[in-house]
Design a protein around this motif. Sequence first.
Motif, short mmCIF file in Angstrom:
data_model
loop_
_atom_site.label_atom_id
_atom_site.label_comp_id
_atom_site.label_asym_id
_atom_site.label_seq_id
_atom_site.Cartn_x
_atom_site.Cartn_y
_atom_site.Cartn_z
N LYS A 34 41.43 -10.57 7.77
CA LYS A 34 40.41 -10.77 6.74
C LYS A 34 40.87 -10.04 5.48
O LYS A 34 40.97 -8.82 5.48
CB LYS A 34 39.06 -10.23 7.20
CG LYS A 34 38.45 -10.99 8.37
CD LYS A 34 37.11 -10.42 8.77
CE LYS A 34 36.54 -11.16 9.97
NZ LYS A 34 35.23 -10.58 10.40
N ALA A 238 41.61 -15.39 4.68
CA ALA A 238 41.53 -15.15 6.12
C ALA A 238 42.73 -15.80 6.80
O ALA A 238 43.27 -16.80 6.33
CB ALA A 238 40.23 -15.71 6.70
N GLU A 281 43.90 -4.93 10.59
CA GLU A 281 43.03 -4.99 9.43
C GLU A 281 43.37 -3.87 8.45
O GLU A 281 43.85 -2.81 8.84
CB GLU A 281 41.56 -4.87 9.85
CG GLU A 281 41.07 -6.04 10.69
CD GLU A 281 40.79 -7.27 9.85
OE1 GLU A 281 41.07 -7.24 8.65
OE2 GLU A 281 40.30 -8.26 10.41
#
Length: 555
Positions: A34, A238, A281
């Motif tokens: 993300k 994404a 992430e």
Amino acid sequence: MKKVAATLLALWAVCAMGQTTVNGKIDRVTIFPKGALVEKSVTVHLQKGENKFVITGNAVWIDGGTLQFSSSPKWFISSSNMKQCNLPANVAMGRLLPSAAYTQYQALENKIGELNLKITNNEDMISYLTQQHAALYDLKAVRNTVSYDTVERIKMQFDFQCKEAKNINAALAKARKENEDYRYQLQATQEGIDKIVSQYTGGRTFYPNQQEIEVSIWSKENVNSAQIKYSYHVSNSASNYFYDVQLDEVAHRAVFCLKSNVAQNTGEHWRDCEIVFATSEAGYAGYDRALPTYYLDFVNITYPTPTNARAKLANTYAAVASRKEVAEEEVFGITNEITMADVAMPAAAQNLTLSRDFVLNTRQTIASGNAAQMMMLLSDTTDATFARYATPKNEEKVHYTAMLPNWEDLGLLDVGCNVYLNDKYVSQSVIRTAGMGDTLRFAVGEDPNVKVSRRVTRTRPDRNGLFSKEVEEVVTVNLTIKNTKSEAIDISMKDQIPVSKNVEIRVINVQTDGGALDENTGIIRWNLKLEPREERKVTFSYTVKYPKDKTVIVN
């Protein structure tokens, strides 16, 4: 000459104190599951002292506080500020295109304007001529011939109308043909513009809204070509990872092709830049987590009844997958009773516990606002063996399970996968590495070339007479399995007899037809080898004896 040089020096000094507009160039984009980190650079000329620049062409959606500049021993960033601006379309396009391409773009835009004007003028002419054509038929010679006193005058009027109608029709045909040509040229010109835009921006979509970065740079000396590097994080992107798993049953191998569907809506095109895919992430920090003591112990499993077997088995798998301290046997042990073929694992969200970076070998372009773009990241090959399982009582299907003894060498991600068996798509599955031991197992799918069926008959012997205190019910189960393949196969098939929990209910006279019976669970397993085109029948039976005044449902 001295006066000219002095004048040029003065103008340079004035320009240096003003703001110079430069366009940032993307060098590298790191795409997280993300969000993404965009790394850019600009090359500028610095004069000793303060230099002010406006850097254009940045993403619309920049996460606040993530803008970062590089520094140098010769200069440093004294201040920076971001502001959003709404540019006219031609100005925004001018910042995106190289000068030669922008000149060509402007010429085509001007041509479109000229063609639209010609089309509008022709449409006005067509409207006027159409009205003139209609007015001819309102003349008296056509509508009211008795108003003329002589035939000669009627003839003259008809001749005039025919001549005028011929001229009007010719003018209409010419105007309509010209409009058709103009529209054809308009379409070709628009296609030329789209080609330029697609070549330099990655797609037809571009955003007139941009983030401009105002930056002040203090330089200790004159620097002719200073490379200013900066970066920022954007959230409107994404990356969804998945595998294409190619299984070869003959060669006993599995090929894992890791791919990613990536989409971004940041307002800038990532054009001709280095792309890195990161599985971890960004933007999350934490402390070192405690590591609990790793205990080993024997595991007791209560075998579920057939009605809720799947639900409890799935719960068992989920519990084991989330607890590292449970031994592998809790999932795959207990004499191999629980297998992946017993559990239909649902497609789940990515569980990217493994931190890896994948750098693409070639520079890529990912346009903003376009559909998701699939990219292949790597391909690994490993040894594989295959097993077939059938539980006809649950469903009359034969399932594949792939077993990978060297799976830890692959560094697999816990994501979904498309499974291909012998070059044919068979199913979607999920890779789960948590709690696995030396061998990774995952469900492959149904084998349509092996057929299995189950038929049950129930009979009561004649000795269950009127005065008998007990009822005997004989259950016979016929299992048929057929190999339609051209090669021999091995298959593990299982069924079950009931296990009594009441002393008044007895299960007797069990016949397993060569199957191995686990008396504690009632599970019967047959390990069979079927030759090509062979059909095998397996029959097992048992008798249930219980009081006549009671009711027992035997499945």
